[in-house]
Write a protein that holds these residues in place. Sequence first.
Motif, PDB file in Angstrom:
ATOM      1  N   TYR A  81      28.814  30.944  49.602  1.00  0.00           N
ATOM      2  CA  TYR A  81      30.074  31.095  48.870  1.00  0.00           C
ATOM      3  C   TYR A  81      30.015  32.409  48.104  1.00  0.00           C
ATOM      4  N   THR A  82      30.992  33.286  48.357  1.00  0.00           N
ATOM      5  CA  THR A  82      31.034  34.604  47.735  1.00  0.00           C
ATOM      6  C   THR A  82      32.401  34.818  47.103  1.00  0.00           C
ATOM      7  N   PRO A  83      32.563  34.479  45.821  1.00  0.00           N
ATOM      8  CA  PRO A  83      33.869  34.664  45.191  1.00  0.00           C
ATOM      9  C   PRO A  83      34.134  36.122  44.829  1.00  0.00           C
ATOM     10  N   THR A  84      35.398  36.464  44.734  1.00  0.00           N
ATOM     11  CA  THR A  84      35.850  37.776  44.295  1.00  0.00           C
ATOM     12  C   THR A  84      36.930  37.550  43.242  1.00  0.00           C
ATOM     13  N   THR A  85      36.924  38.335  42.186  1.00  0.00           N
ATOM     14  CA  THR A  85      37.914  38.205  41.131  1.00  0.00           C
ATOM     15  C   THR A  85      39.036  39.205  41.362  1.00  0.00           C
ATOM     16  N   VAL A  86      40.295  38.718  41.277  1.00  0.00           N
ATOM     17  CA  VAL A  86      41.479  39.562  41.425  1.00  0.00           C
ATOM     18  C   VAL A  86      42.217  39.519  40.093  1.00  0.00           C
ATOM     19  N   VAL A  87      42.461  40.707  39.525  1.00  0.00           N
ATOM     20  CA  VAL A  87      43.174  40.802  38.248  1.00  0.00           C
ATOM     21  C   VAL A  87      44.425  41.640  38.455  1.00  0.00           C
ATOM     22  N   VAL A  88      45.571  41.111  38.010  1.00  0.00           N
ATOM     23  CA  VAL A  88      46.828  41.855  38.045  1.00  0.00           C
ATOM     24  C   VAL A  88      47.228  42.110  36.606  1.00  0.00           C
ATOM     25  N   GLU A  89      47.370  43.391  36.256  1.00  0.00           N
ATOM     26  CA  GLU A  89      47.824  43.792  34.921  1.00  0.00           C
ATOM     27  C   GLU A  89      49.224  44.347  35.057  1.00  0.00           C
ATOM     28  N   ARG A  90      50.129  43.811  34.254  1.00  0.00           N
ATOM     29  CA  ARG A  90      51.513  44.312  34.313  1.00  0.00           C
ATOM     30  C   ARG A  90      51.994  44.710  32.951  1.00  0.00           C
TER      31      ARG A  90
END
Length: 90
Positions: A81-90
């Motif tokens: 299991y290899t998670p990746t973090t996605v961040v959206v800044e608006r």
Amino acid sequence: MFFFTLVVFTLSSCYVHTTVVGDGVQEGIDVKAKQHNFLFGLVSGETPDTYEMAKGAKNYVVTTKHTFVDGLINALTSGIYTPTTVVVER
């Protein structure tokens, strides 16, 4: 086992990819989600919808990264299991 752990933590790096849409961050609001990957990232789960995370904003920044915690989870599961973090800044 100690040598393997030492190698994992010293040779790994935190991957960061940033995409600016429009004029970039305007409001300073962050929304985070996880991209779930399996088998060293070869098989992906559902990809977070960054446009939906931006709530239809015309200007935002998308950052995709492997955080320290993501790398730790990857090491503890031996790449299953290899998670990746996605961040959206608006």
